[in-house]
Design a protein around this motif. Sequence first.
Motif, PDB file in Angstrom:
ATOM      1  N   GLU A 321      50.158  41.793  51.599  1.00 17.94           N
ATOM      2  CA  GLU A 321      49.360  42.815  50.913  1.00 17.94           C
ATOM      3  C   GLU A 321      47.864  42.679  51.182  1.00 17.94           C
ATOM      4  O   GLU A 321      47.032  43.114  50.370  1.00 17.94           O
ATOM      5  N   ALA A 322      47.530  42.103  52.334  1.00 14.64           N
ATOM      6  CA  ALA A 322      46.108  41.936  52.695  1.00 14.64           C
ATOM      7  C   ALA A 322      45.325  43.258  52.624  1.00 14.64           C
ATOM      8  O   ALA A 322      44.195  43.264  52.113  1.00 14.64           O
ATOM      9  N   PRO A 323      45.885  44.386  53.103  1.00 18.63           N
ATOM     10  CA  PRO A 323      45.106  45.632  53.001  1.00 18.63           C
ATOM     11  C   PRO A 323      44.764  45.976  51.547  1.00 18.63           C
ATOM     12  O   PRO A 323      43.644  46.399  51.244  1.00 18.63           O
ATOM     13  N   GLU A 324      45.746  45.777  50.652  1.00 16.64           N
ATOM     14  CA  GLU A 324      45.531  46.050  49.230  1.00 16.64           C
ATOM     15  C   GLU A 324      44.453  45.116  48.664  1.00 16.64           C
ATOM     16  O   GLU A 324      43.588  45.527  47.875  1.00 16.64           O
ATOM     17  N   ALA A 325      44.499  43.862  49.072  1.00 17.78           N
ATOM     18  CA  ALA A 325      43.507  42.884  48.617  1.00 17.78           C
ATOM     19  C   ALA A 325      42.103  43.282  49.081  1.00 17.78           C
ATOM     20  O   ALA A 325      41.133  43.145  48.332  1.00 17.78           O
ATOM     21  N   HIS A 326      42.004  43.801  50.294  1.00 14.44           N
ATOM     22  CA  HIS A 326      40.698  44.269  50.788  1.00 14.44           C
ATOM     23  C   HIS A 326      40.184  45.443  49.958  1.00 14.44           C
ATOM     24  O   HIS A 326      39.011  45.500  49.603  1.00 14.44           O
ATOM     25  N   ARG A 327      41.095  46.376  49.652  1.00 17.06           N
ATOM     26  CA  ARG A 327      40.684  47.540  48.841  1.00 17.06           C
ATOM     27  C   ARG A 327      40.192  47.072  47.472  1.00 17.06           C
ATOM     28  O   ARG A 327      39.191  47.557  46.953  1.00 17.06           O
ATOM     29  N   TYR A 328      40.902  46.109  46.920  1.00 15.57           N
ATOM     30  CA  TYR A 328      40.540  45.581  45.602  1.00 15.57           C
ATOM     31  C   TYR A 328      39.167  44.916  45.658  1.00 15.57           C
ATOM     32  O   TYR A 328      38.316  45.162  44.796  1.00 15.57           O
ATOM     33  N   LEU A 329      38.923  44.111  46.692  1.00 11.24           N
ATOM     34  CA  LEU A 329      37.627  43.426  46.832  1.00 11.24           C
ATOM     35  C   LEU A 329      36.496  44.446  46.956  1.00 11.24           C
ATOM     36  O   LEU A 329      35.425  44.284  46.371  1.00 11.24           O
ATOM     37  N   GLU A 330      36.758  45.499  47.716  1.00 13.93           N
ATOM     38  CA  GLU A 330      35.708  46.492  47.969  1.00 13.93           C
ATOM     39  C   GLU A 330      35.385  47.335  46.735  1.00 13.93           C
ATOM     40  O   GLU A 330      34.340  47.959  46.675  1.00 13.93           O
ATOM     41  N   LYS A 331      36.299  47.349  45.748  1.00 12.38           N
ATOM     42  CA  LYS A 331      36.035  48.085  44.506  1.00 12.38           C
ATOM     43  C   LYS A 331      35.138  47.293  43.559  1.00 12.38           C
ATOM     44  O   LYS A 331      34.715  47.817  42.537  1.00 12.38           O
ATOM     45  N   SER A 332      34.904  46.012  43.876  1.00 15.34           N
ATOM     46  CA  SER A 332      34.055  45.147  43.043  1.00 15.34           C
ATOM     47  C   SER A 332      34.534  45.038  41.598  1.00 15.34           C
ATOM     48  O   SER A 332      33.742  44.981  40.676  1.00 15.34           O
ATOM     49  N   LEU A 333      35.837  45.030  41.400  1.00 17.07           N
ATOM     50  CA  LEU A 333      36.381  44.884  40.044  1.00 17.07           C
ATOM     51  C   LEU A 333      36.658  43.420  39.713  1.00 17.07           C
ATOM     52  O   LEU A 333      36.995  43.083  38.584  1.00 17.07           O
ATOM     53  N   HIS A 334      36.521  42.573  40.707  1.00 15.23           N
ATOM     54  CA  HIS A 334      36.937  41.182  40.554  1.00 15.23           C
ATOM     55  C   HIS A 334      35.885  40.331  39.860  1.00 15.23           C
ATOM     56  O   HIS A 334      34.702  40.654  39.854  1.00 15.23           O
ATOM     57  N   PHE A 335      36.362  39.216  39.294  1.00 14.02           N
ATOM     58  CA  PHE A 335      35.454  38.191  38.792  1.00 14.02           C
ATOM     59  C   PHE A 335      35.877  36.889  39.477  1.00 14.02           C
ATOM     60  O   PHE A 335      36.894  36.312  39.134  1.00 14.02           O
ATOM     61  N   GLY A 336      35.128  36.461  40.453  1.00 15.21           N
ATOM     62  CA  GLY A 336      35.501  35.278  41.215  1.00 15.21           C
ATOM     63  C   GLY A 336      36.223  35.689  42.489  1.00 15.21           C
ATOM     64  O   GLY A 336      35.981  36.751  43.050  1.00 15.21           O
ATOM     65  N   LYS A 337      37.156  34.835  42.912  1.00 18.29           N
ATOM     66  CA  LYS A 337      37.718  34.994  44.245  1.00 18.29           C
ATOM     67  C   LYS A 337      39.060  35.726  44.263  1.00 18.29           C
ATOM     68  O   LYS A 337      39.874  35.616  43.350  1.00 18.29           O
ATOM     69  N   VAL A 338      39.258  36.455  45.337  1.00 14.39           N
ATOM     70  CA  VAL A 338      40.532  37.099  45.631  1.00 14.39           C
ATOM     71  C   VAL A 338      41.199  36.265  46.727  1.00 14.39           C
ATOM     72  O   VAL A 338      40.568  35.960  47.736  1.00 14.39           O
TER      73      VAL A 338
END
Length: 343
Positions: A321-338
């Motif tokens: 699911e690397a493409p999904e993980a990239h989309r998630y990172l680019e949305k800046s919704l994370h706190f810390g590391k993906v």
Amino acid sequence: MQAVVLENFGGPENLRYVDDFPTPSVGEDEVLIRVKAVALNHLDVWVRMGALAVKPSLPHILGSDVSGIVEKVGSLVRNVKEGDEVIVAPGISCGVCHECQSGRDNLCKEYDILGLRSKGGYAQYVKVHARNVIRKPANLSFVEAASYPLTFLTVWNALVGKGKIGPHSRVLIWAGSSGVGVAAIQLAKLMGAFVITTAGNSEKAKRCRELGADMVIDHYTEDVPKRVREMFKEGVDIVVDHVGEKTFWKSVECLKKGGKLVFFGTTTGSYAHIDIRYLFVREIELLGVYMGPRADLYKITELFERGLLKPVVDRVFPLQEAPEAHRYLEKSLHFGKVVLKVD
Ligand SMILES: [Zn+2]
């Protein structure tokens, strides 16, 4: 081997999962690692988009932050053996030039980062030089161990190497919820500094405080330089800027006379307006940071082993699911590391 292969530069859809990528063969001074986890960095996004001056040849494999198990070692390798649990120091250098031998390997003429030009860790196996392999802290899971090398190494270089941080220091860290943000907050607090950070919402602000930030400013709704100067009239000693174009001059405005701007990363663009006179009159130092000397990763690893630094993992995706993980990172919704988990 299984791998997520970048076939063309562009969006996340260009990352394709395959199960027949050739497994790397190791030379006499190299180590083959069975990857257990690989963390995402913004660097992955830049490489994927083909947005950097240096581009890898395609097909390429991304991934700079790797943890795993030693599968095979070359005949000259002595520092690790088959079965050892390890992390990878992401900076790749020649090892023999003056800079490399002076402990400034990140300034090596041939410097590369795993996953930038060299094939990285979005795969079942990765090979690196023996000098890039460090034992994994036993108290961290593979996912946790993959989450820290690149960001902490960069932040160590920024705050300790360039910034000369100390207990007296007042530090501003932009975007405290990012991978480098959570690293910088922790390291600055460990060094005894007063830490101001910025966050995009109240939930992220709360978590920054939990990590140790003394003051959190909302970078969307508040005037950051103004808030900083309400707190410290003369400004702060160090600003850590990895945002780039949108924040660069604001960072300068937050510094006190003689202050240091340590910067790396350009998530909002790479051009900044600079008033040269303002800089020299105040003796502001602009200090560029590009990763950091590999040796510092040993110090950082020890601090994780001693529990003085903590991995901050936001979300784990399977490798596929690397493409999904990239989309998630680019949305800046994370706190810390993906992180991607590889099985
Ligand atoms: Zn070198």
